[in-house]
Each structure stands twice: as C-alpha cells, then as structure tokens.
Design a protein around this motif. Structure first.
Motif, PDB file in Angstrom:
ATOM      1  N   GLU A  39       0.831  -1.207   0.000  1.00  0.00           N
ATOM      2  CA  GLU A  39       0.000   0.000   0.000  1.00  0.00           C
ATOM      3  C   GLU A  39       0.864   1.254   0.000  1.00  0.00           C
ATOM      4  O   GLU A  39       0.467   2.284  -0.531  1.00  0.00           O
ATOM      5  CB  GLU A  39      -0.927  -0.010   1.216  1.00  0.00           C
ATOM      6  N   LYS A  40       2.043   1.158   0.623  1.00  0.00           N
ATOM      7  CA  LYS A  40       2.927   2.326   0.732  1.00  0.00           C
ATOM      8  C   LYS A  40       4.327   1.973   0.240  1.00  0.00           C
ATOM      9  O   LYS A  40       4.711   0.803   0.187  1.00  0.00           O
ATOM     10  CB  LYS A  40       3.004   2.795   2.194  1.00  0.00           C
ATOM     11  N   ASN A  41       5.074   3.011  -0.093  1.00  0.00           N
ATOM     12  CA  ASN A  41       6.494   2.865  -0.457  1.00  0.00           C
ATOM     13  C   ASN A  41       6.728   1.823  -1.556  1.00  0.00           C
ATOM     14  O   ASN A  41       7.675   1.040  -1.499  1.00  0.00           O
ATOM     15  CB  ASN A  41       7.320   2.492   0.785  1.00  0.00           C
ATOM     16  N   LYS A  42       5.867   1.821  -2.553  1.00  0.00           N
ATOM     17  CA  LYS A  42       5.938   0.826  -3.624  1.00  0.00           C
ATOM     18  C   LYS A  42       7.267   0.885  -4.383  1.00  0.00           C
ATOM     19  O   LYS A  42       7.914  -0.127  -4.617  1.00  0.00           O
ATOM     20  CB  LYS A  42       4.781   1.029  -4.599  1.00  0.00           C
ATOM     21  N   GLU A  62      10.058   2.597  -3.469  1.00  0.00           N
ATOM     22  CA  GLU A  62      11.192   2.451  -2.555  1.00  0.00           C
ATOM     23  C   GLU A  62      11.470   0.972  -2.253  1.00  0.00           C
ATOM     24  O   GLU A  62      12.626   0.531  -2.282  1.00  0.00           O
ATOM     25  CB  GLU A  62      10.921   3.193  -1.240  1.00  0.00           C
ATOM     26  N   GLU A  63      10.389   0.208  -2.000  1.00  0.00           N
ATOM     27  CA  GLU A  63      10.537  -1.225  -1.710  1.00  0.00           C
ATOM     28  C   GLU A  63      11.085  -1.972  -2.924  1.00  0.00           C
ATOM     29  O   GLU A  63      11.949  -2.836  -2.801  1.00  0.00           O
ATOM     30  CB  GLU A  63       9.180  -1.824  -1.314  1.00  0.00           C
ATOM     31  N   ASP A  65      -6.483  -3.326  -4.999  1.00  0.00           N
ATOM     32  CA  ASP A  65      -5.514  -2.499  -5.734  1.00  0.00           C
ATOM     33  C   ASP A  65      -6.118  -1.907  -7.009  1.00  0.00           C
ATOM     34  O   ASP A  65      -5.529  -0.998  -7.601  1.00  0.00           O
ATOM     35  CB  ASP A  65      -4.274  -3.333  -6.082  1.00  0.00           C
ATOM     36  N   GLU A  85       0.025   3.578 -13.180  1.00  0.00           N
ATOM     37  CA  GLU A  85       0.641   3.006 -11.983  1.00  0.00           C
ATOM     38  C   GLU A  85       1.639   1.909 -12.365  1.00  0.00           C
ATOM     39  O   GLU A  85       2.761   1.859 -11.852  1.00  0.00           O
ATOM     40  CB  GLU A  85      -0.465   2.419 -11.103  1.00  0.00           C
TER      41      GLU A  85
END
Length: 247
Positions: free
Chosen positions: A88-91, A93-94, A109, A121
């Motif tokens: 859900e977050k930091n897509k 960055e991860e 999603d 996206e």
C-alpha cells in the motif's frame, strides 16, 4: 526299492507343479517390468519433449540471458526470485531496495480506479525497475475476479470456467481466454495466475466453484485449451519484455 521309486515320482510331480506355477508368474513379472520400463521411457521422452519445446521458445535468448545475469549483483539475483504482494505504501522504494521480480495485485488495488490510473501506476513501476517486472493477478473468472470486479475497467465480470463450459464448451473457454489475455495485457498485466486445474466434481468441495467441475479427462483438455489460447499473447509479451531488457 518301491519306496524310493514313489519318492522319485513324487519329486518329479512336485517339480512339474512348481514349473507350472512359477513360469506364468515369471512371465507376468517380466511383462510388468517391460511395461514399467516402457512407461519410464515414455516419461523420459515426454520430459525431453518438454525440454526441447522450452528450448525452441527460449533458445534464442539463452546467451543474452547469461550475459544479463553476469551483470546482476547477488541482491538482484535473489530479488528476482520473489513475486510479492503489491504494498500500500512505499511501492517504488521497496522495489528499488529489494529488486523484486514482480508484484502481485489484489482486488483492492484496482478498486474504483480507471484504466488510465492502472496503466499509469504499472508503467511507473516498470520505469523504476532495472529489470522488467512481472505484474500478476488472479483473474480466474467467477468467484475470483481481482480486476473485472471493477466495472470502471470492464463492464462485466469474467465468468467462471464452469459457466463458460456449460455455455459453449472448450471453444467458449478459448475465446474468453483470448479476450481476458488482451484485456489484462492492455492494462500492463503480464501474468495471470490461472486457470485452476484442481479436480472437484462434488459441489460441497471448498474449491468446486473455482474449478471446471469436471473429471480429469475434460479438465486436462481445459488446461491445454487455456494454455494454448494464452500462448500467442504470452509470446508477444515475452518478446517485448526481452527486447526491453536488452535494448
């Protein structure tokens, strides 16, 4: 003297009985062994055929794949093994930290998003990965519809395999598979974790609604049909993906 003759005759008869019993069973054993050897040979041949088919599909890319592999760090090689839940977050960055092989999307999603939003996206994810990503979903149809549950993306949900089979057999399933593959690919999704090829003919079985609902013979033909119908689209995806890797 008579006693000795009787013993000899008895032994002779016993030998004849043993021969009668042992020879047929030995023949059956040899026959079974021969049959097993044939089956094992067939299995080896089938595996060879599968391997040869694989080589026919990917052979042109082996050298380039080897070259690309040599440029990857250990972290990148390990990361490519994993297809992980879309966070859900930091897509980004991860993704950049762990070098994932791909992301798996679920129903939430896609919820309330437009085609443009989904495409953007996914395009953003691909642009931020050094190696093209697998973007995966479970779009089986019927009970499991991660993408087509959103009517902003497509007017109707994809039907279950059993519904399609009742409507028009394997031909109907083939056409649905082609339509589904085109729909997913246009959104940027290049891996569908389907079909389900479990065998379930009992309606009380927990997975029955996700299966074809038929026996092994028809289900195997169902699997072949779906794979065959997906093959052309997947070949195009593969070509475009590999072309991007080795630009």
């Amino acid at each position: 003297m008579l006693k000795e003759k009787i013993i000899i005759v008895a032994l002779f008869i016993l030998m004849i009985i043993l021969v009668i019993i042992i020879l047929p069973s030995k023949k059956e054993e040899n026959k079974a062994q021969s049959s097993e050897n044939t089956m094992n040979t067939d299995k080896v041949n089938n595996m060879d055929n599968i391997e040869n088919e694989s080589k026919e599909i990917f052979e042109a890319y082996y050298e380039k794949a080897e070259e690309k592999l040599k440029t990857l760090s250990l972290e990148e090689k390990i990361g490519q093994i994993f297809l992980v839940r879309y966070p859900e977050k930091n897509k980004i960055e991860e993704l950049q930290k762990y070098k994932f092989g791909g992301y798996l999307f679920f129903e939430k999603d896609f919820k309330n998003k437009s085609q443009e939003e989904i495409k953007g996206e996914i395009a953003n994810l691909q642009a931020n990965s050094n190696i093209p990503l697998l973007i995966a979903v479970d779009e089986e149809g019927g009970k499991i519809v991660r993408v087509s549950s959103n009517n902003k993306l497509i007017p109707e949900k994809f039907k279950s395999p059993s519904e399609l089979y009742k409507e028009g057999g394997l031909d109907r399933i083939k056409q649905d598979t082609i339509n589904k593959s085109n729909f997913l690919y246009d959104l940027g999704i290049n891996l569908n974790l389907a079909p389900v090829v479990d065998i379930a003919t009992d309606k009380t079985n927990y997975i029955y609604d996700r299966t074809l609902g038929e026996g092994t013979e028809i289900t195997s033909e169902f699997a072949k049909t779906v794979i065959s119908a997906s093959k052309l689209r997947q070949s195009i995806i593969l070509f475009k993906t590999l072309s991007r890797i080795w630009k």
